[in-house]
Structure formats: structure tokens, C-alpha cells
Design a protein around this motif. Structure first.
Motif, short mmCIF file in Angstrom:
data_model
loop_
_atom_site.label_atom_id
_atom_site.label_comp_id
_atom_site.label_asym_id
_atom_site.label_seq_id
_atom_site.Cartn_x
_atom_site.Cartn_y
_atom_site.Cartn_z
N GLU A 169 5.48 2.38 -0.14
CA GLU A 169 4.51 1.14 0.05
C GLU A 169 3.42 1.44 1.28
N PRO A 170 2.24 1.04 0.99
CA PRO A 170 1.16 1.47 2.02
C PRO A 170 1.11 0.43 3.32
N ASP A 171 1.31 1.22 4.30
CA ASP A 171 1.11 0.49 5.61
C ASP A 171 -0.31 0.20 5.90
N ALA A 209 -4.60 2.80 4.86
CA ALA A 209 -3.38 2.72 4.18
C ALA A 209 -2.52 4.08 4.35
N VAL A 210 -1.52 3.86 4.90
CA VAL A 210 -0.45 4.86 5.35
C VAL A 210 0.69 4.92 4.25
N PHE A 212 3.87 -4.54 4.98
CA PHE A 212 3.19 -3.64 3.95
C PHE A 212 2.19 -4.19 3.33
N HIS A 213 1.17 -3.51 2.45
CA HIS A 213 -0.02 -3.96 2.04
C HIS A 213 -0.94 -4.41 2.83
N LYS A 214 -2.01 -4.93 2.30
CA LYS A 214 -3.31 -5.52 3.10
C LYS A 214 -2.62 -6.75 3.59
N PRO A 258 6.77 7.53 7.71
CA PRO A 258 5.63 7.97 6.99
C PRO A 258 5.92 9.14 6.00
N ALA A 259 5.20 8.90 4.95
CA ALA A 259 5.39 9.86 3.94
C ALA A 259 5.53 11.29 4.25
#
Length: 224
Positions: free
Chosen positions: A112-114, A120-121, A169-171, A214-215
């Protein structure tokens, strides 16, 4: 919404954790909508009373549910997640929900994007104990114009606005959601649940039992 996850490719871990023989073709490791992966369902002959028939079976399938009426598999770009609040009414999912075509999707992690930094991380979310995740889903089968039988699956999602981890997570303006991660002791219950009690499985997984990394950081995956 989860469009990217990493599948369980270690066949021994697959057998040990899910109690089922993996399919010959486990598909890809990095999974995106339309990619070939695997899912677990109640054995199609499980109700015949034969003790030799295992309770579960694992099958190859496309990530993204292909309903029987679809003209092709491009619909997987839009059907990889099913909202639990609307799944019974949405044309793409309602037949699978009505007939309790429940499945479990084996996964090591999902992403998921942080956005808390303003950018977006990509973040890897996994069980804190390093064990695989069993994500609740629905499966379907579709016959191609050439007569081939294609299996597919979707992940069920729930609101996560009050979840201590997944709400991050998400915007900021986006709805916070998470996939339904099943505790091991609920695997058989989910696979055998009737349409009437399916919603009782739509629960948040405890935040303290998950970890977010983090990915770019290598995760810890339990090997024994």
C-alpha cells in the motif's frame, strides 16, 4: 485497495501452513491484476462423504475475478478487490457471493502507498510473526470463446478508517480500506460458510499482528 501482493512460492510452507497440496503452477511471485497466481477453495467433492477427499484444494487462477458473462479477461483490471459492503449487489461479484464461492489467497505480503510524507512510499505489509497470510476472497470460473476453463479470484476488503495501522495508507482524502486477513482457525469456517453468515468473517486483522516496512527494506519471512 490491494492491487499488488507477493504470492507464496515456497511449496513446503504452502503445504504446512494451508494444509493443501499446491498446484503445479503457482504463477508469479509479484502479483498484479490479470496475473496468474493461486487460490484455495473447499474441495469440489468435499460434500460426498468420502474420507479420502481432502477438505481443501488449491488451484491456479487469475488475480481479478472474471464473471461468467464477461467477454474476455480484461475485466481483471477492475475486479481484483471486492468491497464487502456492496459485493452482494455488484454484477461482477454477486453470483460468487450468492453461491458462497469462498476462497483463501495465500500471500507473503501486500503493498500500500504511505502518503504521510506527501509522497507515495510503497510499503510492504506482512504478518508480524513472519507467517503467510490467508486473505479471504471469492472465486469464479469462466469459459473462454475457445472453450478453455479459466479460474479467477478477488480479494474482499473492508473499511479501515479506525484501524491503527491501515488507516495510515493512501492519500489523506481517500477512504481507508484493508483486505480481510483470516486467522488460521477460521480458514475452514470461511471456506464452508453459507451466504447467510459470510459477513461475520469480514473483520479487521489486529494491528499489533501486522508490520509495515518500506518496500526498499528486505522483509523477514519465517522459514520454519
Amino acid at each position: 485497495m490491494c492491487s499488488h501482493y507477493q504470492a507464496l512460492k515456497d511449496r513446503e510452507r504452502y503445504r504446512r501452513h494451508f494444509g493443501v497440496e499446491p498446484p503445479d503452477d503457482l504463477g508469479k511471485f509479484d502479483m498484479w491484476p490479470g496475473y496468474a497466481g493461486s487460490f484455495i477453495r473447499r474441495h469440489r467433492h468435499g460434500g460426498v462423504g468420502d474420507e479420502a477427499v481432502p477438505p481443501r484444494e488449491a488451484l491456479p487462477g487469475l488475480f481479478g475475478l472474471v464473471p461468467h458473462w464477461s467477454l474476455d479477461t480484461r475485466i481483471t483490471r477492475h475486479t481484483y478487490n471486492a468491497r464487502s459492503e456492496t459485493v452482494a449487489a455488484k454484477p461482477s461479484f454477486r453470483d460468487a457471493w450468492k453461491h458462497a464461492q469462498h476462497c483463501i489467497i495465500p500471500a507473503n505480503t501486500f503493498f500500500e502507498p504511505d502518503w504521510r510524507s506527501g509522497t507515495a512510499v510503497p510499503t510492504r505489509i506482512a504478518r508480524a510473526d513472519g507467517e503467510p497470510m490467508g486473505i479471504a476472497g471469492l472465486w469464479s470460473q469462466w469459459k473462454s470463446p475457445q472453450g478453455d476453463l479459466v479460474h479467477s479470484y478477488t480479494m474482499l476488503t473492508i473499511n479501515a478508517q479506525d484501524h491503527p495501522l491501515m488507516r495510515l495508507f493512501h492519500k489523506p482524502a481517500d477512504e481507508k480500506r484493508m483486505v480481510v486477513i483470516l486467522p488460521e482457525d477460521r480458514y475452514d469456517g470461511w471456506l464452508n460458510a453459507t451466504p447467510e453468515n459470510s459477513r461475520s468473517f469480514m473483520r479487521q486483522y489486529p494491528a499489533q499482528s501486522l508490520q509495515a516496512i518500506p518496500a526498499s527494506v528486505e522483509p523477514r519471512i519465517k522459514s520454519s
